[in-house]
Design a protein around this motif. Structure first.
Motif, PDB file in Angstrom:
ATOM      1  N   THR A  50       0.831  -1.211   0.000  1.00 37.46           N
ATOM      2  CA  THR A  50       0.000   0.000   0.000  1.00 37.46           C
ATOM      3  C   THR A  50       0.864   1.261   0.000  1.00 37.46           C
ATOM      4  O   THR A  50       0.514   2.269  -0.618  1.00 37.46           O
ATOM      5  CB  THR A  50      -0.927  -0.012   1.241  1.00 37.46           C
ATOM      6  OG1 THR A  50      -1.678  -1.220   1.220  1.00 37.46           O
ATOM      7  CG2 THR A  50      -1.853   1.182   1.240  1.00 37.46           C
ATOM      8  N   LEU A  51       1.982   1.204   0.705  1.00 34.07           N
ATOM      9  CA  LEU A  51       2.862   2.369   0.765  1.00 34.07           C
ATOM     10  C   LEU A  51       3.526   2.637  -0.591  1.00 34.07           C
ATOM     11  O   LEU A  51       4.022   3.738  -0.838  1.00 34.07           O
ATOM     12  CB  LEU A  51       3.947   2.157   1.823  1.00 34.07           C
ATOM     13  CG  LEU A  51       3.489   2.198   3.289  1.00 34.07           C
ATOM     14  CD1 LEU A  51       4.571   1.642   4.210  1.00 34.07           C
ATOM     15  CD2 LEU A  51       3.117   3.621   3.700  1.00 34.07           C
ATOM     16  N   GLY A  52       3.542   1.641  -1.474  1.00 37.40           N
ATOM     17  CA  GLY A  52       4.095   1.838  -2.808  1.00 37.40           C
ATOM     18  C   GLY A  52       5.476   1.256  -3.011  1.00 37.40           C
ATOM     19  O   GLY A  52       6.138   1.587  -4.012  1.00 37.40           O
ATOM     20  N   PHE A  53       5.931   0.398  -2.100  1.00 34.40           N
ATOM     21  CA  PHE A  53       7.250  -0.206  -2.269  1.00 34.40           C
ATOM     22  C   PHE A  53       7.270  -1.134  -3.475  1.00 34.40           C
ATOM     23  O   PHE A  53       6.264  -1.782  -3.788  1.00 34.40           O
ATOM     24  CB  PHE A  53       7.658  -0.980  -1.004  1.00 34.40           C
ATOM     25  CG  PHE A  53       8.183  -0.079   0.068  1.00 34.40           C
ATOM     26  CD1 PHE A  53       9.546   0.178   0.160  1.00 34.40           C
ATOM     27  CD2 PHE A  53       7.322   0.551   0.958  1.00 34.40           C
ATOM     28  CE1 PHE A  53      10.033   1.037   1.135  1.00 34.40           C
ATOM     29  CE2 PHE A  53       7.805   1.421   1.932  1.00 34.40           C
ATOM     30  CZ  PHE A  53       9.162   1.660   2.024  1.00 34.40           C
ATOM     31  N   ALA A  54       8.447  -1.185  -4.129  1.00 27.73           N
ATOM     32  CA  ALA A  54       8.581  -2.002  -5.333  1.00 27.73           C
ATOM     33  C   ALA A  54       8.637  -3.479  -4.989  1.00 27.73           C
ATOM     34  O   ALA A  54       8.193  -4.322  -5.763  1.00 27.73           O
ATOM     35  CB  ALA A  54       9.845  -1.615  -6.096  1.00 27.73           C
ATOM     36  N   ARG A  55       9.196  -3.801  -3.808  1.00 27.49           N
ATOM     37  CA  ARG A  55       9.407  -5.202  -3.473  1.00 27.49           C
ATOM     38  C   ARG A  55       9.163  -5.385  -1.982  1.00 27.49           C
ATOM     39  O   ARG A  55       9.678  -4.624  -1.172  1.00 27.49           O
ATOM     40  CB  ARG A  55      10.851  -5.583  -3.811  1.00 27.49           C
ATOM     41  CG  ARG A  55      11.058  -7.038  -4.118  1.00 27.49           C
ATOM     42  CD  ARG A  55      12.358  -7.291  -4.885  1.00 27.49           C
ATOM     43  NE  ARG A  55      13.308  -6.209  -4.750  1.00 27.49           N
ATOM     44  CZ  ARG A  55      14.263  -5.944  -5.633  1.00 27.49           C
ATOM     45  NH1 ARG A  55      14.394  -6.686  -6.713  1.00 27.49           N
ATOM     46  NH2 ARG A  55      15.101  -4.959  -5.443  1.00 27.49           N
ATOM     47  N   VAL A  56       8.393  -6.399  -1.626  1.00 29.02           N
ATOM     48  CA  VAL A  56       8.141  -6.726  -0.227  1.00 29.02           C
ATOM     49  C   VAL A  56       8.726  -8.111   0.014  1.00 29.02           C
ATOM     50  O   VAL A  56       8.410  -9.051  -0.711  1.00 29.02           O
ATOM     51  CB  VAL A  56       6.627  -6.721   0.076  1.00 29.02           C
ATOM     52  CG1 VAL A  56       6.373  -7.205   1.500  1.00 29.02           C
ATOM     53  CG2 VAL A  56       6.046  -5.320  -0.123  1.00 29.02           C
ATOM     54  N   SER A  57       9.623  -8.225   0.992  1.00 31.27           N
ATOM     55  CA  SER A  57      10.216  -9.537   1.249  1.00 31.27           C
ATOM     56  C   SER A  57      10.291  -9.781   2.745  1.00 31.27           C
ATOM     57  O   SER A  57       9.973  -8.908   3.549  1.00 31.27           O
ATOM     58  CB  SER A  57      11.597  -9.628   0.607  1.00 31.27           C
ATOM     59  OG  SER A  57      12.397  -8.545   1.021  1.00 31.27           O
ATOM     60  N   GLU A  58      10.707 -11.013   3.123  1.00 34.60           N
ATOM     61  CA  GLU A  58      10.813 -11.373   4.533  1.00 34.60           C
ATOM     62  C   GLU A  58      12.210 -11.845   4.867  1.00 34.60           C
ATOM     63  O   GLU A  58      12.818 -12.585   4.109  1.00 34.60           O
ATOM     64  CB  GLU A  58       9.832 -12.513   4.869  1.00 34.60           C
ATOM     65  CG  GLU A  58       8.399 -12.045   4.961  1.00 34.60           C
ATOM     66  CD  GLU A  58       7.425 -13.197   5.221  1.00 34.60           C
ATOM     67  OE1 GLU A  58       7.770 -14.127   5.981  1.00 34.60           O
ATOM     68  OE2 GLU A  58       6.328 -13.145   4.630  1.00 34.60           O
ATOM     69  N   LEU A  59      12.712 -11.410   6.008  1.00 35.94           N
ATOM     70  CA  LEU A  59      13.988 -11.904   6.524  1.00 35.94           C
ATOM     71  C   LEU A  59      13.809 -12.188   8.012  1.00 35.94           C
ATOM     72  O   LEU A  59      12.995 -11.536   8.674  1.00 35.94           O
ATOM     73  CB  LEU A  59      15.101 -10.857   6.347  1.00 35.94           C
ATOM     74  CG  LEU A  59      15.625 -10.557   4.941  1.00 35.94           C
ATOM     75  CD1 LEU A  59      16.641  -9.421   4.992  1.00 35.94           C
ATOM     76  CD2 LEU A  59      16.256 -11.791   4.310  1.00 35.94           C
ATOM     77  N   SER A  60      14.599 -13.114   8.542  1.00 28.39           N
ATOM     78  CA  SER A  60      14.617 -13.302   9.990  1.00 28.39           C
ATOM     79  C   SER A  60      15.362 -12.122  10.609  1.00 28.39           C
ATOM     80  O   SER A  60      16.123 -11.434   9.921  1.00 28.39           O
ATOM     81  CB  SER A  60      15.324 -14.613  10.334  1.00 28.39           C
ATOM     82  OG  SER A  60      16.715 -14.455  10.139  1.00 28.39           O
ATOM     83  N   PRO A  61      15.180 -11.869  11.919  1.00 29.91           N
ATOM     84  CA  PRO A  61      15.908 -10.746  12.548  1.00 29.91           C
ATOM     85  C   PRO A  61      17.424 -10.850  12.343  1.00 29.91           C
ATOM     86  O   PRO A  61      18.082  -9.844  12.079  1.00 29.91           O
ATOM     87  CB  PRO A  61      15.533 -10.875  14.028  1.00 29.91           C
ATOM     88  CG  PRO A  61      14.200 -11.556  14.029  1.00 29.91           C
ATOM     89  CD  PRO A  61      14.211 -12.492  12.846  1.00 29.91           C
ATOM     90  N   GLU A  62      17.965 -12.072  12.418  1.00 29.15           N
ATOM     91  CA  GLU A  62      19.411 -12.233  12.278  1.00 29.15           C
ATOM     92  C   GLU A  62      19.851 -11.959  10.834  1.00 29.15           C
ATOM     93  O   GLU A  62      20.864 -11.304  10.596  1.00 29.15           O
ATOM     94  CB  GLU A  62      19.840 -13.651  12.686  1.00 29.15           C
ATOM     95  CG  GLU A  62      19.600 -13.955  14.170  1.00 29.15           C
ATOM     96  CD  GLU A  62      18.111 -14.078  14.534  1.00 29.15           C
ATOM     97  OE1 GLU A  62      17.304 -14.504  13.659  1.00 29.15           O
ATOM     98  OE2 GLU A  62      17.746 -13.730  15.679  1.00 29.15           O
ATOM     99  N   GLU A  63      19.077 -12.490   9.871  1.00 28.37           N
ATOM    100  CA  GLU A  63      19.398 -12.213   8.460  1.00 28.37           C
ATOM    101  C   GLU A  63      19.316 -10.720   8.180  1.00 28.37           C
ATOM    102  O   GLU A  63      20.156 -10.153   7.475  1.00 28.37           O
ATOM    103  CB  GLU A  63      18.406 -12.935   7.538  1.00 28.37           C
ATOM    104  CG  GLU A  63      18.591 -14.434   7.452  1.00 28.37           C
ATOM    105  CD  GLU A  63      17.408 -15.110   6.732  1.00 28.37           C
ATOM    106  OE1 GLU A  63      17.611 -16.190   6.187  1.00 28.37           O
ATOM    107  OE2 GLU A  63      16.276 -14.554   6.749  1.00 28.37           O
ATOM    108  N   HIS A  64      18.265 -10.089   8.723  1.00 32.59           N
ATOM    109  CA  HIS A  64      18.104  -8.657   8.505  1.00 32.59           C
ATOM    110  C   HIS A  64      19.298  -7.872   9.042  1.00 32.59           C
ATOM    111  O   HIS A  64      19.852  -7.003   8.370  1.00 32.59           O
ATOM    112  CB  HIS A  64      16.824  -8.148   9.174  1.00 32.59           C
ATOM    113  CG  HIS A  64      16.739  -6.650   9.144  1.00 32.59           C
ATOM    114  ND1 HIS A  64      17.346  -5.865  10.108  1.00 32.59           N
ATOM    115  CD2 HIS A  64      16.200  -5.807   8.242  1.00 32.59           C
ATOM    116  CE1 HIS A  64      17.152  -4.599   9.798  1.00 32.59           C
ATOM    117  NE2 HIS A  64      16.454  -4.537   8.680  1.00 32.59           N
TER     118      HIS A  64
END
Lengths: 285, 285
Positions: B168-182
């Motif tokens: 909704t905010l308009g980001f080109a890509r939405v992905s998921e990472l674990s806290p450690e990966e992030h």
């Protein structure tokens, strides 16, 4: 001798830089000749009208005719060329170069150069990420720095001729540095930055991060695509100066690391404030 | 709960990022409220029509009304806010954030968060080099990455809501990472690069070199103008991950230094070839 339209100019090495010199000097009304071992480069330049004469082998007629000889070769090839063919130069000839390191070629050439010719070193700080006379253009000199690198042995006349050459080529700024100042400067602003970009790409497998890289990482690694033959030679030819710059930088990274490790917020902030203040100067230019 | 136009959204912290969220969500048809201790930021946002309601102090009416609360605060202020005011939240409220580090806030908040609300962490990888709601714009989200950072405690519904928010905010890509990966990723691509830029500016007095700097040095130090309060906090809040990345990078610089010192041309060339091959991947994106 001063640079005028009677000055006969020979360029040795007709690649991107030699070709760009040829274009700028021909446009400025000079008679330019060139030598290159690659026959295709010479015939291209003749066809384009950016040189008047060209050859692939150094001969007495060709080399002995030139008042000003510009070497646009890798450092070691430049030194070897002089060693083999300097007997062909006319007495009183002025020699200059485009080499990106200075202390090493000056030291080597100083060991054997004929006393009746004079070498005045120069570094045109311009380039493109492509190669060959086919890609040459005098446009790369616009807005760029031309650095004359005199030693105590140089005559004021040769220094002045070399400064005129920089202006004639179209450089925005012509300045002078000693060989040591030059090599420190180039070790810091160019070679150290390339080292850093390479180390950022090679210090870990980072391909899984490609989706997350923003502008910062891209900016810092743009120059990580690098001609390994040329840059390893430039690094090795400026070894002492580059080692000093690397040690300064690695030491500063360790200082930041220790401040972080010790939760020393104030040291981190002080470094960041100094960095911010210094970088502001670079934006004004 | 899913994101729809009945979702009542509260933004806590109306700076550059909070303001940009407010603009994007208002444009998308949502009713957006905001809290900020700075009365000027609130009145600016009301005048611009980017929020419907605004306040400077957390009250039961204001906070208790929101279904989705977005915290756009520095990490420690965010954690303290929750500690003091979480009793005002309505049961079932979903909380999210914009914080650039993840393991630390998740660990701290996990110690005290009410069990009847849910925090789903997110990192909008966007920004500008200016501050304040006055400079906010939803344009910064275009082409950028929105990272959802779930833990084992998160419900699929909250993860899905947060992903919808990113879209909704308009980001080109939405992905998921674990806290450690992030935190590893952000330590490498963002914090390490800022460290390097700072160290390049502070490792020596370089003002006399300003006339000689070309694009390489400018590219590597563009991000050396840095908000010292914010970045020292980000570094310290991601200390363990950033120390690991700094050690990898410093170690690689030392490897290059030793290769140069030993005249080991082949190692230098190998590193340069690896760097060139890896960087090519980043150009394709």
């Amino acid at each position: 001798m001063s640079l005028d339209h009677n000055t006969r100019i020979l360029i040795v090495g007709l690649g991107l830089m030699g070709g760009s010199y040829a274009r700028a000097l021909t446009d400025a009304g000079y008679a330019v000749s060139a030598l290159d071992t690659n026959e295709k480069s010479i015939s291209f330049a003749l066809r384009e009208g950016i040189i008047q004469n060209g050859g692939t082998a150094p001969t007495k007629d060709f080399v002995g005719n030139a008042d000003l000889v510009i070497f646009a070769l890798y450092p070691h090839i430049f030194i070897e060329w002089l060693r083999q063919y300097q007997h062909l130069l006319r007495p009183g000839a002025i020699l200059t170069d485009v080499t990106g390191v200075k202390a090493l070629p000056l030291r080597e050439i100083g060991k054997f150069l004929r006393p009746d010719v004079e070498f005045i070193a120069a570094h045109p700080m311009a380039g493109r990420e492509v190669y060959g006379v086919e890609n040459s253009t005098a446009a790369i000199f616009q807005g760029a720095n031309f650095i004359v690198v005199p030693t105590k042995e140089n005559t004021p006349a040769a220094v002045s001729l070399c400064r005129e050459l920089g202006k004639t080529l179209g450089f925005a700024r012509v300045s002078e540095l000693s060989p040591e100042e030059h090599d420190e400067m180039i070790g810091f602003v160019s070679q150290l930055t390339h080292c850093i970009a390479v180390a950022l790409m090679t210090c870990k497998d980072n391909q899984h991060l490609v989706d997350y890289t923003g502008d910062s990482f891209r900016d810092l690694t743009r120059i990580a695509r690098i001609n390994d033959a040329m840059w390893s030679e430039l690094f090795l030819d400026n070894k002492e100066a580059l080692l000093r710059e690397m040690d300064l930088f690695i030491g500063e990274m360790q200082t930041l690391r220790e401040a972080l490790n010790a939760d020393d917020r104030e040291t981190l902030r002080e470094k960041m404030r100094l960095s911010t203040a210094r970088r502001a100067l670079f934006d004004k230019k």
